[in-house]
Design a protein around this motif. Structure first.
Motif, PDB file in Angstrom:
ATOM      1  N   ASP A 280       0.787  -1.191   0.039  1.00 52.22           N
ATOM      2  CA  ASP A 280       0.236   0.030  -0.020  1.00 52.22           C
ATOM      3  C   ASP A 280       0.846   1.415  -0.096  1.00 52.22           C
ATOM      4  O   ASP A 280       1.901   1.362   0.773  1.00 52.22           O
ATOM      5  CB  ASP A 280      -0.747   0.139   1.262  1.00 52.22           C
ATOM      6  N   GLY A 281       0.504   2.305  -0.857  1.00 53.82           N
ATOM      7  CA  GLY A 281       1.237   3.605  -0.873  1.00 53.82           C
ATOM      8  C   GLY A 281       2.431   3.550  -1.634  1.00 53.82           C
ATOM      9  O   GLY A 281       3.068   4.640  -1.590  1.00 53.82           O
ATOM     10  N   VAL A 282       2.623   2.319  -2.411  1.00 54.15           N
ATOM     11  CA  VAL A 282       3.716   2.459  -3.254  1.00 54.15           C
ATOM     12  C   VAL A 282       3.312   2.345  -4.665  1.00 54.15           C
ATOM     13  O   VAL A 282       2.061   1.741  -4.985  1.00 54.15           O
ATOM     14  CB  VAL A 282       4.705   1.306  -3.141  1.00 54.15           C
ATOM     15  N   VAL A 283       3.829   3.252  -5.454  1.00 49.76           N
ATOM     16  CA  VAL A 283       3.566   3.314  -7.127  1.00 49.76           C
ATOM     17  C   VAL A 283       4.401   2.489  -7.694  1.00 49.76           C
ATOM     18  O   VAL A 283       5.967   2.349  -7.508  1.00 49.76           O
ATOM     19  CB  VAL A 283       3.614   4.602  -7.473  1.00 49.76           C
ATOM     20  N   TYR A 284       4.145   1.403  -8.575  1.00 54.60           N
ATOM     21  CA  TYR A 284       5.024   0.276  -9.288  1.00 54.60           C
ATOM     22  C   TYR A 284       4.825   0.778 -10.624  1.00 54.60           C
ATOM     23  O   TYR A 284       3.707   1.112 -11.194  1.00 54.60           O
ATOM     24  CB  TYR A 284       4.513  -0.942  -9.066  1.00 54.60           C
ATOM     25  N   LYS A 285       5.762   0.338 -11.477  1.00 50.99           N
ATOM     26  CA  LYS A 285       5.816   0.469 -12.889  1.00 50.99           C
ATOM     27  C   LYS A 285       6.552  -1.149 -13.350  1.00 50.99           C
ATOM     28  O   LYS A 285       7.479  -1.459 -12.876  1.00 50.99           O
ATOM     29  CB  LYS A 285       6.800   1.370 -13.373  1.00 50.99           C
ATOM     30  N   TYR A 286       5.595  -1.698 -14.350  1.00 52.58           N
ATOM     31  CA  TYR A 286       6.059  -2.908 -15.125  1.00 52.58           C
ATOM     32  C   TYR A 286       6.465  -2.380 -16.382  1.00 52.58           C
ATOM     33  O   TYR A 286       5.797  -2.092 -17.123  1.00 52.58           O
ATOM     34  CB  TYR A 286       4.758  -3.836 -15.064  1.00 52.58           C
ATOM     35  N   PRO A 287       7.835  -2.959 -16.568  1.00 51.06           N
ATOM     36  CA  PRO A 287       8.355  -2.579 -17.841  1.00 51.06           C
ATOM     37  C   PRO A 287       7.692  -3.286 -19.042  1.00 51.06           C
ATOM     38  O   PRO A 287       7.227  -4.389 -18.856  1.00 51.06           O
ATOM     39  CB  PRO A 287       9.550  -3.366 -17.899  1.00 51.06           C
ATOM     40  N   ASN A 288       7.234  -2.286 -19.980  1.00 53.91           N
ATOM     41  CA  ASN A 288       6.339  -2.551 -20.971  1.00 53.91           C
ATOM     42  C   ASN A 288       5.103  -3.093 -20.639  1.00 53.91           C
ATOM     43  O   ASN A 288       4.374  -3.906 -21.536  1.00 53.91           O
ATOM     44  CB  ASN A 288       7.245  -3.575 -21.931  1.00 53.91           C
ATOM     45  N   GLY A 289       4.805  -2.705 -19.718  1.00 62.22           N
ATOM     46  CA  GLY A 289       3.410  -3.131 -19.162  1.00 62.22           C
ATOM     47  C   GLY A 289       3.224  -4.688 -18.893  1.00 62.22           C
ATOM     48  O   GLY A 289       2.246  -5.251 -19.066  1.00 62.22           O
ATOM     49  N   ASP A 290       4.243  -5.342 -18.938  1.00 67.06           N
ATOM     50  CA  ASP A 290       4.467  -6.976 -18.765  1.00 67.06           C
ATOM     51  C   ASP A 290       4.330  -7.185 -17.302  1.00 67.06           C
ATOM     52  O   ASP A 290       5.296  -7.067 -16.491  1.00 67.06           O
ATOM     53  CB  ASP A 290       5.703  -7.268 -19.389  1.00 67.06           C
ATOM     54  N   ALA A 291       3.506  -8.139 -17.124  1.00 68.24           N
ATOM     55  CA  ALA A 291       3.239  -8.467 -15.645  1.00 68.24           C
ATOM     56  C   ALA A 291       4.064  -9.477 -15.151  1.00 68.24           C
ATOM     57  O   ALA A 291       4.258  -9.837 -14.239  1.00 68.24           O
ATOM     58  CB  ALA A 291       2.005  -8.983 -15.666  1.00 68.24           C
ATOM     59  N   ASP A 292       4.984  -9.994 -16.179  1.00 70.00           N
ATOM     60  CA  ASP A 292       5.921 -11.141 -15.955  1.00 70.00           C
ATOM     61  C   ASP A 292       7.363 -10.364 -15.871  1.00 70.00           C
ATOM     62  O   ASP A 292       8.135 -11.206 -15.346  1.00 70.00           O
ATOM     63  CB  ASP A 292       5.832 -12.181 -17.158  1.00 70.00           C
ATOM     64  N   GLY A 293       7.222  -9.226 -16.195  1.00 70.40           N
ATOM     65  CA  GLY A 293       8.556  -8.415 -16.431  1.00 70.40           C
ATOM     66  C   GLY A 293       8.807  -8.166 -14.553  1.00 70.40           C
ATOM     67  O   GLY A 293       8.069  -8.097 -13.771  1.00 70.40           O
ATOM     68  N   GLU A 294      10.317  -7.572 -14.559  1.00 68.83           N
ATOM     69  CA  GLU A 294      10.479  -7.251 -13.114  1.00 68.83           C
ATOM     70  C   GLU A 294      10.079  -5.858 -12.668  1.00 68.83           C
ATOM     71  O   GLU A 294      10.289  -4.889 -13.445  1.00 68.83           O
ATOM     72  CB  GLU A 294      12.102  -7.169 -12.760  1.00 68.83           C
ATOM     73  N   ARG A 295       9.096  -5.922 -11.741  1.00 71.68           N
ATOM     74  CA  ARG A 295       8.513  -4.368 -11.575  1.00 71.68           C
ATOM     75  C   ARG A 295       9.408  -3.648 -10.752  1.00 71.68           C
ATOM     76  O   ARG A 295      10.521  -4.134 -10.047  1.00 71.68           O
ATOM     77  CB  ARG A 295       7.194  -4.476 -10.786  1.00 71.68           C
ATOM     78  N   ARG A 296       9.482  -2.262 -10.899  1.00 71.80           N
ATOM     79  CA  ARG A 296      10.238  -1.271 -10.064  1.00 71.80           C
ATOM     80  C   ARG A 296       9.373  -0.309  -9.227  1.00 71.80           C
ATOM     81  O   ARG A 296       8.239  -0.213  -9.748  1.00 71.80           O
ATOM     82  CB  ARG A 296      11.071  -0.556 -10.842  1.00 71.80           C
ATOM     83  N   GLU A 297       9.905   0.113  -8.146  1.00 67.56           N
ATOM     84  CA  GLU A 297       9.155   1.209  -7.587  1.00 67.56           C
ATOM     85  C   GLU A 297       9.133   2.582  -8.237  1.00 67.56           C
ATOM     86  O   GLU A 297      10.450   2.917  -8.406  1.00 67.56           O
ATOM     87  CB  GLU A 297       9.462   1.035  -6.020  1.00 67.56           C
ATOM     88  N   VAL A 298       8.517   3.523  -8.110  1.00 59.80           N
ATOM     89  CA  VAL A 298       8.256   4.838  -8.803  1.00 59.80           C
ATOM     90  C   VAL A 298       8.320   5.429  -7.699  1.00 59.80           C
ATOM     91  O   VAL A 298       7.427   5.505  -6.883  1.00 59.80           O
ATOM     92  CB  VAL A 298       7.459   4.968  -9.735  1.00 59.80           C
ATOM     93  N   ASP A 299       9.614   6.540  -7.682  1.00 58.30           N
ATOM     94  CA  ASP A 299       9.576   7.493  -6.531  1.00 58.30           C
ATOM     95  C   ASP A 299       8.658   8.792  -6.696  1.00 58.30           C
ATOM     96  O   ASP A 299       7.850   8.976  -5.895  1.00 58.30           O
ATOM     97  CB  ASP A 299      10.884   8.264  -6.395  1.00 58.30           C
TER      98      ASP A 299
END
Length: 78
Positions: A52-71
């Motif tokens: 909760d409270g964290v924004v994530y980005k999935y590279p190329n919108g790929d759910a199988d990719g390694e997500r990262r936190e967005v500051d």
């Protein structure tokens, strides 16, 4: 939890009876990761452990990719 999602489509999608699942219902993607948008394909299962409270980005919108936190999401002036 939140996700930064990029959409490229510019118009609506018409849903009909062919879009119904075996149970007769239509499931619309809300996570933004489905490969069959606007329909759900189960990609949201990749989001179950997002904090909760964290924004994530999935590279190329790929759910199988390694997500990262967005500051911070920075919006460009248009």
């Amino acid at each position: 939890m939140a996700r930064e999602v990029t959409h490229e489509e510019r118009g609506p999608v018409v849903l009909d009876d062919d879009d119904k699942g075996d149970d007769g219902l239509i499931y619309v993607c809300q996570c933004g990761l489905s490969d069959s948008k606007p329909l759900c394909d189960g990609s949201h299962n990749a989001t179950t452990d997002e904090a909760d409270g964290v924004v994530y980005k999935y590279p190329n919108g790929d759910a199988d990719g390694e997500r990262r936190e967005v500051d911070e999401i920075v919006y460009a002036d248009k």
